[in-house]
Design an enzyme around this catalytic site. Structure first.
Site, mmCIF file in Angstrom:
data_model
loop_
_atom_site.group_PDB
_atom_site.id
_atom_site.type_symbol
_atom_site.label_atom_id
_atom_site.label_comp_id
_atom_site.label_asym_id
_atom_site.label_seq_id
_atom_site.Cartn_x
_atom_site.Cartn_y
_atom_site.Cartn_z
ATOM 1 N N CYS A 78 -6.370 -9.450 -4.855
ATOM 2 C CA CYS A 78 -7.249 -8.334 -4.485
ATOM 3 C C CYS A 78 -6.548 -6.990 -4.296
ATOM 4 O O CYS A 78 -6.857 -6.013 -4.973
ATOM 5 C CB CYS A 78 -8.016 -8.695 -3.210
ATOM 6 S SG CYS A 78 -8.918 -10.248 -3.288
ATOM 7 N N HIS A 80 -8.620 -2.717 -0.727
ATOM 8 C CA HIS A 80 -8.351 -3.863 0.143
ATOM 9 C C HIS A 80 -8.118 -3.311 1.547
ATOM 10 O O HIS A 80 -7.290 -2.424 1.737
ATOM 11 C CB HIS A 80 -7.126 -4.639 -0.326
ATOM 12 C CG HIS A 80 -6.976 -5.960 0.349
ATOM 13 N ND1 HIS A 80 -7.659 -7.086 -0.064
ATOM 14 C CD2 HIS A 80 -6.276 -6.333 1.445
ATOM 15 C CE1 HIS A 80 -7.362 -8.097 0.731
ATOM 16 N NE2 HIS A 80 -6.534 -7.662 1.651
#
Length: 508
Positions: free
Chosen positions: A53, A107
């Site tokens: 991610c 993130h």
């Protein structure tokens, strides 16, 4: 103020592979995304730069590759750790856009300075759904009637903390923000990041009914390939930590997971995709109701894919197509709509799969969107760009929107990479800390093949040793589309295009 500049609704899914109807998946039920695709340009071969991610999102939003952001885990902020790079929303904001973030776009945490890069990237602080705090808690009711922190977590939403789920809250907030932009003359960039189908599969239980367990099948290649180098294998440590998986007592590192549980994982993943698709439908429907559809570009993508048992692997954390290939769908009003293309036919035939088949990358998104809204796309980065605030390591794909048919470019390449702490699978192989990285797997994907070299890497200097080859992989797509037969050792090394690595990574 900007009468002709399009708004942008930028939708990101989390851990979504190309398991969508519009990408030809026969199992998926994704009517809303499929409908969007029918009015959009669908890039069939789009790839993330790292299948995890934080690094992928930072790479896409800065249009810089992980070796330039120097983010391979979740624990550094690129502006401090690498360079003060301009992001896509920051660039739009500097040109008059009102930029907003809902859910997971950057993130969260250290990787975005605990602020989702506010105020650099956003006009207002980013929104995170309050119910996300329970995502890893014991909120999944098991067969024993007790609550667990499970991987498989289909729930009665009314019984969840707050009586809701994160993506439901994010959709509500996105609708509220859209409503507030109706009378504002400035264009907006609204980024909406859905948490699903990321694990745990905490989703409304009714979506499981779309995928009866007796109709589910295993991955077509559920075994670990015989010639897969151990360094390339992802031991799916995050899956193993869940309560229900721990009860299976699966051996490390190769497993396998019992077949009946594999089927349930696949069932829950597809159900999570359908749940996320419903939220996309809510957003698009609201866009129409508010009269914003004709003035708003829509982008849909994901940060990376997710293995569903292929190669004996689960989750992301690898360089295989199932982990790096992502959906990339761009809707531009008046350009990609079928009525413009098909001479105002009421019911034109829409062949979603007859779309650009060339290899593209997520680093291409920033320059492409800039061009499509009438801004100057960032210039290509120089070989060393750490001090360059605004440039792109991707390609501007705006020209593809003017072409009805495109020939496959055999020279188009997507680069991905993944770090490892050792030559064999370890407990931290999936997500090693920077200091523990010893090997970097650099992978290039062309239309014809995927070629990966696992090379020695020094985390203190961020340099790769091109002569320190730990392993190699070569898969020919025509004969081996699922990438199960590694022929690296069968081919003379002179025939393998090391030149691409020397050219792309010579400044590392």
């Amino acid at each position: 103020f900007f009468p002709e500049r399009k708004n942008i609704l930028f939708i990101m899914a989390d851990d979504l592979r190309t398991s969508l109807g519009c990408y030809g998946d026969p199992v998926a039920k994704s009517p809303n995304i499929d409908q969007l695709a029918s009015q959009s340009q669908v890039f069939l071969n789009a790839f993330a730069q790292q299948a995890v991610c934080g690094p992928s999102r930072t790479s896409m939003l800065t249009s810089r590759r992980p070796d330039t952001t120097r983010l391979y885990d979740f624990y550094s902020y690129w502006r401090v750790h690498a360079g003060n790079y301009t992001t896509l929303p920051q660039y739009l904001k500097s040109h008059g856009y009102h930029t907003m973030s809902v859910g997971k776009i950057f993130h969260p945490g250290i990787a975005s300075n605990f602020t989702d890069d506010y105020p650099y990237s956003w006009s207002i602080p980013a929104y995170h759904p309050p119910s996300f705090q329970y995502e890893k808690h014991k909120v999944c009711k098991g067969a024993d009637g007790e609550l667990h922190a499970n991987l498989l977590c289909a729930v009665n939403v009314s019984e969840q903390p707050g009586g809701t789920l994160p993506d439901l809250e994010s959709t509500d907030e996105a609708v509220r923000l859209l409503t507030g932009r109706i009378k504002d003359a400035a264009p907006f960039f609204l980024a909406v990041g859905f948490h699903k189908p990321h694990i745990p599969f905490r989703i409304p239980q009714e979506y499981l009914s779309l995928f009866p367990l007796d109709k589910m099948t295993l991955a077509p290649d559920p075994d670990v390939p015989k010639l897969l180098p151990p360094v390339a294998y992802n031991p799916w440590a995050d899956i193993r930590r869940r309560d229900d998986v721990q009860k299976l007592n699966v051996s490390f590192p190769y497993g396998p997971i019992p077949k009946d549980f594999q089927l349930r994982i696949r069932q829950h993943y597809y159900a999570a995709v359908s749940y996320m698709d419903a939220q996309v439908g809510r957003l698009l429907s609201e866009l129409e109701k508010l009269g914003l559809a004709n003035s708003t570009m829509v982008v849909f993508s994901s940060d990376h894919g997710w293995s569903l048992g292929e190669h004996g692997e689960w989750a992301k954390f690898s360089n295989f197509d199932v982990a790096t290939r992502v959906p990339l769908i761009l809707h531009v009003p008046g350009v990609t709509t079928v009525h413009k293309k098909k001479e105002q036919l009421t019911f034109p035939f829409i062949d979603v799969l007859n779309q650009p088949n060339n290899i593209v990358e997520l680093v291409d998104v920033f320059p492409t969107l800039s061009d499509l809204v009438g801004l100057r796309a960032p210039a290509p980065c120089p070989e060393v760009s750490f001090k360059k605030k605004l440039c792109t390591e991707g390609n501007n794909l705006a020209y593809t929107f003017e072409q009805e048919e495109m020939k496959v470019n055999p020279e188009a390449i997507a680069f991905s990479q993944y770090p490892r702490p050792a030559d064999t699978p370890q407990e931290n192989s999936d997500l090693p800390l920077l200091k523990d990285i010893k090997i970097m797997g650099y992978s290039l994907r062309t239309y014809d093949y995927r070629y990966t070299l696992w090379l020695g890497f020094n985390p203190a200097t961020f340099r790769v040793n091109l002569t320190d080859i730990h392993a190699g992989e070569l898969y020919m797509m025509a004969d081996d589309p699922t990438q199960d037969h590694n022929i690296y050792n069968e081919i003379k090394q002179s025939r393998i295009p090391k030149l691409f690595y020397l050219k792309r990574y010579k400044t590392i």
